[in-house]
Design a protein around this motif. Structure first.
Motif, PDB file in Angstrom:
ATOM      1  N   THR A  47      -5.245   0.498   8.519  1.00 30.44           N
ATOM      2  CA  THR A  47      -6.228  -0.366   8.506  1.00 30.44           C
ATOM      3  C   THR A  47      -5.715  -1.827   7.823  1.00 30.44           C
ATOM      4  O   THR A  47      -5.954  -2.810   8.335  1.00 30.44           O
ATOM      5  CB  THR A  47      -7.623   0.039   8.116  1.00 30.44           C
ATOM      6  N   PRO A  48      -5.294  -1.588   6.556  1.00 27.67           N
ATOM      7  CA  PRO A  48      -4.853  -2.784   6.359  1.00 27.67           C
ATOM      8  C   PRO A  48      -3.545  -3.025   6.886  1.00 27.67           C
ATOM      9  O   PRO A  48      -3.180  -4.501   7.249  1.00 27.67           O
ATOM     10  CB  PRO A  48      -4.019  -2.201   4.835  1.00 27.67           C
TER      11      PRO A  48
ATOM     12  N   TYR B 242      -4.460   5.849   5.095  1.00 17.47           N
ATOM     13  CA  TYR B 242      -5.308   4.672   4.592  1.00 17.47           C
ATOM     14  C   TYR B 242      -4.618   3.497   4.583  1.00 17.47           C
ATOM     15  O   TYR B 242      -5.037   2.167   4.629  1.00 17.47           O
ATOM     16  CB  TYR B 242      -5.809   4.586   3.254  1.00 17.47           C
TER      17      TYR B 242
ATOM     18  N   PHE C 116      -4.473   8.650  -0.426  1.00 20.22           N
ATOM     19  CA  PHE C 116      -5.520   8.874   0.608  1.00 20.22           C
ATOM     20  C   PHE C 116      -4.578   8.718   2.007  1.00 20.22           C
ATOM     21  O   PHE C 116      -4.178   7.548   2.532  1.00 20.22           O
ATOM     22  CB  PHE C 116      -6.667   7.905   0.880  1.00 20.22           C
TER      23      PHE C 116
ATOM     24  N   MET D 295       0.913  -1.188  -0.051  1.00 19.00           N
ATOM     25  CA  MET D 295      -0.010   0.013   0.001  1.00 19.00           C
ATOM     26  C   MET D 295       0.884   1.033  -0.045  1.00 19.00           C
ATOM     27  O   MET D 295       1.996   1.182   0.687  1.00 19.00           O
ATOM     28  CB  MET D 295      -0.855  -0.159   1.309  1.00 19.00           C
TER      29      MET D 295
ATOM     30  N   TRP E  95      -2.252  -9.220  11.434  1.00 19.68           N
ATOM     31  CA  TRP E  95      -3.134 -10.253  11.849  1.00 19.68           C
ATOM     32  C   TRP E  95      -2.603 -11.650  11.271  1.00 19.68           C
ATOM     33  O   TRP E  95      -2.397 -12.649  11.742  1.00 19.68           O
ATOM     34  CB  TRP E  95      -4.476 -10.257  11.400  1.00 19.68           C
TER      35      TRP E  95
ATOM     36  N   THR F 222      -3.542  -3.547  10.070  1.00 20.51           N
ATOM     37  CA  THR F 222      -3.918  -4.392  11.033  1.00 20.51           C
ATOM     38  C   THR F 222      -4.256  -5.903  10.386  1.00 20.51           C
ATOM     39  O   THR F 222      -3.873  -6.935  11.018  1.00 20.51           O
ATOM     40  CB  THR F 222      -5.635  -3.835  11.346  1.00 20.51           C
ATOM     41  N   GLY F 223      -4.366  -6.028   9.194  1.00 20.15           N
ATOM     42  CA  GLY F 223      -4.562  -7.201   8.586  1.00 20.15           C
ATOM     43  C   GLY F 223      -3.190  -7.784   8.489  1.00 20.15           C
ATOM     44  O   GLY F 223      -3.208  -9.104   8.328  1.00 20.15           O
ATOM     45  N   TRP F 224      -2.138  -6.973   8.049  1.00 21.26           N
ATOM     46  CA  TRP F 224      -0.889  -7.621   7.989  1.00 21.26           C
ATOM     47  C   TRP F 224      -0.419  -8.127   9.053  1.00 21.26           C
ATOM     48  O   TRP F 224       0.175  -9.237   9.235  1.00 21.26           O
ATOM     49  CB  TRP F 224       0.240  -6.439   7.435  1.00 21.26           C
TER      50      TRP F 224
ATOM     51  N   ASP G   4      -9.815   8.782  10.907  1.00 27.16           N
ATOM     52  CA  ASP G   4     -10.270   7.697  11.819  1.00 27.16           C
ATOM     53  C   ASP G   4      -9.763   6.521  11.762  1.00 27.16           C
ATOM     54  O   ASP G   4      -9.546   5.669  12.522  1.00 27.16           O
ATOM     55  CB  ASP G   4     -11.887   7.633  11.160  1.00 27.16           C
ATOM     56  N   ARG G   5      -9.086   6.172  10.320  1.00 28.88           N
ATOM     57  CA  ARG G   5      -8.409   4.928  10.230  1.00 28.88           C
ATOM     58  C   ARG G   5      -7.142   4.723  11.408  1.00 28.88           C
ATOM     59  O   ARG G   5      -6.941   3.499  11.659  1.00 28.88           O
ATOM     60  CB  ARG G   5      -7.633   4.840   8.648  1.00 28.88           C
TER      61      ARG G   5
ATOM     62  N   LEU H 161      -6.731   0.898  17.581  1.00 27.03           N
ATOM     63  CA  LEU H 161      -7.911   0.199  18.341  1.00 27.03           C
ATOM     64  C   LEU H 161      -7.986  -1.349  18.388  1.00 27.03           C
ATOM     65  O   LEU H 161      -7.607  -2.167  19.216  1.00 27.03           O
ATOM     66  CB  LEU H 161      -9.262   0.611  18.357  1.00 27.03           C
ATOM     67  N   MET H 162      -7.834  -1.703  16.997  1.00 25.44           N
ATOM     68  CA  MET H 162      -7.629  -3.190  16.807  1.00 25.44           C
ATOM     69  C   MET H 162      -6.549  -3.660  17.098  1.00 25.44           C
ATOM     70  O   MET H 162      -6.331  -4.754  17.655  1.00 25.44           O
ATOM     71  CB  MET H 162      -8.309  -3.366  15.437  1.00 25.44           C
TER      72      MET H 162
ATOM     73  N   GLU I 238      -8.934   3.502  14.404  1.00 31.71           N
ATOM     74  CA  GLU I 238      -9.320   2.162  14.312  1.00 31.71           C
ATOM     75  C   GLU I 238      -8.297   1.400  14.367  1.00 31.71           C
ATOM     76  O   GLU I 238      -8.284   0.074  14.797  1.00 31.71           O
ATOM     77  CB  GLU I 238     -10.385   2.091  12.929  1.00 31.71           C
TER      78      GLU I 238
END
Lengths: 327, 321
Positions: free
Chosen positions: A122-123, A119, A116, A112, A129, A125-127, A152-153, A159-160, A156
């Motif tokens: 949030t990905p 941005y 934006f 990424m 995870w 968080t997926g990496w 906000d990203r 937070l996660m 968030e």
């Protein structure tokens, strides 16, 4: 965590290389030979080098847009000639000349780089995870500026990360300005990292003009994450010597930044600070420094020569249509 | 072997079978474990909290987790609960995910499934009732499908999960408990293949999801008067244009029914394509039955905007006049 000689040489070399790339980008843009925008890095290149010089190839990372993340990418081991080709719309570009300067290098787990701002949180968080689930001690180096913490990203993502404890390093390169806005006018607290405390994420604040201090903080954060202790937040206090992007007036709020202001900032030039330290501690001699600088200049010249020799990416419409969906 | 199952149970079976077949498949959403709709009921017991993930009310974070996991080779199914909530993080779904593969040199596939309940009729107003298929159809790089029967639901969901692209696949709340035959054996409904749900000779009605049911009811009602062919697109992108054009060769008339706004949606897109590719086949102007450009209201006003059998019949009569 103190650095050994070899680590310091690596950091110094990557800093010099980053600086060399950054300066040529400025020149190329001024000469009308670069597509898109360029956000010059001068004065703020130490954090990226510190963050990424000791990552493993399979660690996930997301470069900050300042200096277009070139310091982050080259420190991770990416050969930037394909980035230069991408930035000039050439066939040899790392993303086939389609991404402008928002490129990715999937082989290095860099996916990424978005126009934006914020941005990437949030990905990430997926990496994180995925890294946690794979159990291979990978970390996620999530680099961004102070401005992105308005998104906000960012909140968030923190937070996660706080809930799930993935190995994510929130690496904030706080240069005090988001385009023309003062960080202290946009955020209520003195430190951006105060936000992380609300999510119980441990924080370290570091001198972002000192590449060695940045790297030491990065190594501590990386060790924390590799050991399964959850996310970590590092705030690098840095600056920038030039305008937000080339062609935009260099303002602070509605007023031009004065020469006195810039000269004051230049008292803490990351190149000077690093050079003085390696000389003072006998890590490098002036001759060795000169050789490193020559090698960097040659590397960048060669990379540009390669990129310039690439044909423009101008495929037919059918080829583009066939490239939209994965098979 | 085939049994009759409600549509929502067919979706649940698709999720279970694909999660059993491929450990890279996982679910992420809000209240999937406790369940708001029954398709995720009991899944956490079967697959554990690692693969049935509940997030805070953070749509961007929830969706971003799926995006990042997809980068890393996983195959997430993101459940937004209600389709309207996809608009909270529309930029990620539509722009960041849809355009990622192309813009980054066609290197990183994005195998993501985006699902949610949609549909007016429950007096829930816009947030809980808005359609989403048209909004995502507009964006390049995303596939969009919507089932109208339990058979199609299971087959489309399985195809979507196996696809290497982002697939938006909402399901209509008005069909949730509708029963139909669903095979026990493994099968998929390929994306991009429409289905002639009823053959006819005088007019073609292209209708999806709940409106397919209405179109079939109207076709039955008119059978002694007008022979109506009813086609279910099943997939909006890629759309099966050959099946539609073949039908128009026979009927020469087209009504498109779509539970979405008139402006810039599926019905407009297909109307324009028929003009471009099948103008000579037409004996009457293509007629659309869609939402007028009015927000989906709550209270008792939904019938003002929803397509229904009366509106569909009127459109059929107008093109056959």
């Amino acid at each position: 965590m103190s650095l050994n000689k070899s680590q310091m040489v690596t950091l110094f070399t990557n800093l010099v290389r980053t600086n060399e790339y950054d300066l040529t980008m400025y020149g190329r843009m001024m000469a009308g030979k670069l597509l898109g925008f360029y956000h010059p890095g001068e004065g703020g290149i130490a954090p990226g080098v510190g963050a990424c010089s000791f990552l493993n190839k399979d660690d996930f990372f997301s470069p900050h847009h300042r200096a277009h993340g070139m310091g982050h990418m080259l420190s991770k081991g990416i050969d930037l000639k394909t980035y230069l080709a991408e930035h000039t719309g050439k066939q040899g570009g790392c993303c086939a000349g389609r991404s402008s300067f928002h490129a990715s290098y999937p082989a290095f787990n860099q996916f990424m780089y978005s126009g934006f701002i914020g941005y990437n949180f949030t990905p990430a968080t997926g990496w994180g995870w995925a890294a946690k689930r794979a159990g291979k001690q990978q970390v996620v180096m999530m680099c961004s500026g102070d401005g992105s913490y308005g998104q906000d990203r960012a909140h968030e993502g923190m937070l996660m990360a706080s809930n799930w404890r993935p190995p994510i390093i929130f690496w904030c390169e706080n240069n005090g300005l988001a385009i023309h806005a003062r960080t202290d006018d946009m955020h209520p607290a003195e430190h951006i990292s105060s936000l992380a405390q609300g999510f119980d994420i441990p924080v370290e604040i570091v001198d972002g003009q000192d590449v060695f201090a940045c790297a030491e903080a990065a190594l501590r954060a990386i060790e924390h994450c590799r050991n399964g202790k959850g996310p970590f937040f590092v705030e690098c206090k840095t600056t920038r010597f030039r305008e937000h992007d080339i062609g935009t007036p260099d303002l602070i709020e509605d007023k031009p930044r004065t020469e006195e202001m810039i000269n004051e900032l230049k008292q803490r030039d990351p190149m000077v600070i690093a050079t003085e330290r390696v000389l003072a501690e006998g890590i490098l001699t002036q001759n060795e420094i000169d050789r490193i600088k020559d090698a960097a200049a040659n590397e960048v010249a060669d990379a540009w020569a390669w990129a310039d020799a690439q044909p423009k990416a101008e495929p037919c419409e059918e080829a583009l249509l066939a490239a939209v969906y994965a098979p | 072997m085939s049994r009759d199952l409600p549509l929502i149970e067919a979706i649940r079976e698709a999720l279970i079978e694909e999660m059993e077949q491929d450990e890279k498949v996982f679910l992420v959403g809000q209240d999937l474990r406790g369940t708001i709709f029954p398709h995720t009921s009991g899944l956490v017991d079967r697959f554990g909290t690692e693969r049935v993930i509940d997030t805070p009310i953070s749509e961007s974070g929830m969706y971003g987790t799926a995006m990042g996991a997809a980068h890393a080779g996983y195959r997430p199914v993101v459940d937004f609960m209600f389709g309207g909530f996809t608009y909270v993080t529309y930029s990620e779904v539509a722009v960041s995910t849809g355009q990622q593969y192309f813009l980054h040199g066609s290197q990183t596939p994005m195998p993501l499934v985006i699902t949610a309940a949609v549909g007016a009729g429950g007096r829930l107003a816009n947030d809980h009732a808005m359609a989403i298929h048209g909004s995502f159809l507009h964006q390049p790089g995303i596939k969009v499908a919507m089932p109208s029967t339990p058979y199609d639901a299971k087959g489309l969901f399985k195809a979507a999960i196996r696809d290497n692209n982002p697939v938006v696949i909402p399901w209509h709340m008005g069909l949730m408990m509708d029963k139909g035959p669903v095979p026990e054996a493994d099968y998929i409904v390929p994306l991009g293949v429409a289905d002639v749900k009823r053959e006819g000779n005088d007019v073609t009605v292209l209708a999806n999801s709940l409106q397919l049911k209405n179109a079939l009811a109207v076709a039955e009602k008119l059978k002694d008067e007008i022979s109506v062919e009813v086609i279910d697109p099943r997939t909006f992108e890629p759309f099966d244009m050959p099946t539609l054009l073949k039908s128009l060769e026979k009927t020469n008339r087209l009504v498109i029914v779509d539970e979405d706004w008139e402006n810039g949606g599926f019905a407009s897109t297909i109307s324009a394509r028929v003009m471009e590719q099948g103008f000579d086949l037409l004996d009457a102007p293509v007629t659309r039955v869609t939402f007028p450009n009015i927000p989906v209201p709550g209270g008792y006003m939904e019938p003002y905007i929803m397509p229904n059998p009366q509106k569909i019949e009127a459109a059929i009569r107008s093109v056959c006049a």
